[in-house]
Design an enzyme around this catalytic site. Structure first.
Site, PDB file in Angstrom:
ATOM      1  N   LYS A 189       0.832  -1.209   0.000  1.00 31.05           N
ATOM      2  CA  LYS A 189       0.000   0.000   0.000  1.00 31.05           C
ATOM      3  C   LYS A 189       0.866   1.259   0.000  1.00 31.05           C
ATOM      4  O   LYS A 189       0.520   2.272  -0.630  1.00 31.05           O
ATOM      5  CB  LYS A 189      -0.924   0.001   1.223  1.00 31.05           C
ATOM      6  CG  LYS A 189      -1.800   1.257   1.390  1.00 31.05           C
ATOM      7  CD  LYS A 189      -2.694   1.509   0.191  1.00 31.05           C
ATOM      8  CE  LYS A 189      -3.844   2.458   0.478  1.00 31.05           C
ATOM      9  NZ  LYS A 189      -3.505   3.720   1.104  1.00 31.05           N
ATOM     10  N   GLU A 196       0.664   6.689  -6.688  1.00 28.42           N
ATOM     11  CA  GLU A 196      -0.471   7.617  -6.768  1.00 28.42           C
ATOM     12  C   GLU A 196       0.022   9.056  -6.852  1.00 28.42           C
ATOM     13  O   GLU A 196      -0.501   9.860  -7.635  1.00 28.42           O
ATOM     14  CB  GLU A 196      -1.351   7.418  -5.531  1.00 28.42           C
ATOM     15  CG  GLU A 196      -2.527   8.356  -5.404  1.00 28.42           C
ATOM     16  CD  GLU A 196      -3.204   8.162  -4.060  1.00 28.42           C
ATOM     17  OE1 GLU A 196      -3.151   9.092  -3.238  1.00 28.42           O
ATOM     18  OE2 GLU A 196      -3.754   7.061  -3.823  1.00 28.42           O
TER      19      GLU A 196
END
Length: 325
Positions: A189, A196
Site C-alpha cells: 500500500k 499515486e
C-alpha cells in the site's frame, strides 16, 4: 461473522456499513460518542469504553483499527494487547509504516495474538465501490478473516478479465490479495500511494499546460482557450490514460473549471516519503515518485493550477480537506 471496529471516521464508519449490509455483525467504538450513536442507530452494537467493546466480542475476537497512523495506532494496539487473549486478532487497516507492523507483530506473537496489516484503498467511495485491500500477516489468521475481506472488496464487477487469469487461482480479481507476512500489506500500500503521487502529478501538470495555453506571453497564433472539463471528459472514453483519478479530475473540473475553491495546498500523508526511503534502501531509482513528493512540499509555498488540481483530486477520492489558513 462478527468484527469489532475502532475508529468511525470517514472510512471506518462506511466499512462498518458495508459489512452490515453484507450480513456481518459489527461491534463499534470511537472516542466520539456521537459517532458510536450514529452507527448503533444503523444496526451496529455500540460501546462506551474499550473494556465494554472487548466484552461484547466473541472469542476468538477480531478487532479492526481505523485510526490515524503513528501515536494513535500505537496506543490503540497497546491498549488492545493488554486486554485481548491468545488467538485474538488485531487488524490495522490504516496507513502504518510496514516496519512498525513487523515490530508490533513480533511483540504480540509472545501473547499468541495475531497481527494483520491491511493496506486499504477506496477512500470515501468505498461504501459504494468497495475497498481494494493489500493484506499482510499470519496466513491462518488472514484465511479466517476471508469473509470480512470478501464483503469489503469490490468483487470482479464489470472489469474485463486479464487474459490468462482464468488459469490463476487467488482473490486478486475480487479486489483483495494476501501479500505475505506482517508488514507486507502496508508495504504494498505504501508503494501504491507513492505511485499515486506520480500519477496525480502527471495529470496535474498536463492540465496546468492546458490552463496556461491562452497566456498573453504566447504568440497569438499559438494561444488556445481550452475547455479543460471537456478534455478530461473525452479522455475518460477510450484513451490509454483513462483512470479513476481522471474520473475524479473530470468531476472536479466540471464543478469548478478554474478551481477557484482550492488554494493548491497539498498535504502528503507519509507513504510517499516512506516509498522513497524504501527505494533508497533498495538502491532503486525512483525519479518520478521523488519529484512528485517534492512538488507536494513546494505546494505549501506557492500554488499553481496543477497544485489546485492535486488538491481537488485528494478531496474527491479521500475527502481530504485543505488546512484552514
Amino acid at each position: 461473522m462478527q468484527l469489532g471496529m475502532i475508529g468511525l471516521g470517514r472510512m471506518g464508519a462506511n466499512m462498518v456499513r458495508r459489512l452490515m449490509g453484507g450480513g456481518h455483525e459489527c461491534v463499534v467504538f470511537d472516542l466520539s460518542a456521537e459517532n458510536v450513536k450514529q452507527l448503533a442507530g444503523e444496526g451496529a452494537t455500540g460501546s462506551d469504553s474499550l473494556d465494554d467493546f472487548i466484552g461484547k466480542l466473541s472469542q476468538p475476537r477480531a478487532v479492526w483499527i481505523m485510526v490515524p497512523a503513528g501515536n494513535a495506532t500505537e496506543k490503540t494496539v497497546n491498549d488492545l494487547a493488554a486486554r485481548l487473549e491468545a488467538r485474538d486478532t488485531i487488524i490495522d487497516g490504516g496507513n502504518s509504516n510496514y516496519k512498525d507492523d513487523a515490530r508490533r507483530a513480533m511483540a504480540l506473537r509472545e501473547k499468541k495474538i495475531n497481527y494483520v496489516d491491511v493496506g486499504t484503498s477506496g477512500g470515501v467511495w468505498g461504501l459504494e465501490r468497495g475497498y481494494c485491500m493489500m493484506i499482510g500477516g499470519p496466513g491462518e489468521a488472514v484465511q479466517y478473516l476471508d469473509p470480512i475481506f470478501k464483503t469489503l472488496a469490490p468483487g470482479r464487477g464489470g472489469i474485463a478479465r486479464t487474459p490468462g487469469r482464468e488459469k490463476v487461482s487467488g482473490t486478486a480479481e475480487e479486489g483483495y490479495v494476501y501479500c505475505g507476512p506482517s508488514g507486507a500489506g502496508h508495504f504494498v500500500k505504501m508503494v501504491h500511494n507513492g505511485i499515486e503521487y506520480g500519477l496525480m502529478q502527471a495529470y496535474a501538470e498536463g492540465f496546468d499546460i492546458f490552463h496556461n495555453a491562452n497566456s498573453k506571453d504566447l504568440p497569438a497564433e499559438h494561444r488556445y482557450d481550452l475547455n479543460v472539463a471537456d478534455i478530461a471528459e473525452v479522455w475518460r472514453r477510450g484513451s490509454v490514460i483513462s483512470s479513476w483519478l481522471l474520473d475524479l479530475s473530470a468531476m472536479a473540473l466540471l464543478e469548478d473549471p478554474k478551481l477557484v475553491n482550492y488554494s493548491g495546498f497539498v498535504q502528503d500523508s507519509g507513504e510517499g516519503r516512506w516509498t522513497i526511503q524504501a527505494a533508497i534502501e533498495e538502491a532503486v531509482p525512483a525519479d518520478v515518485l521523488t519529484a512528485a513528493l517534492y512538488t507536494r512540499f513546494r505546494a505549501r509555498q506557492e500554488h499553481t493550477f496543477a497544485e489546485k488540481l492535486l488538491s481537488a483530486m485528494r478531496q474527491k477520492f479521500g475527502g481530504h480537506l485543505e488546512p484552514q489558513k
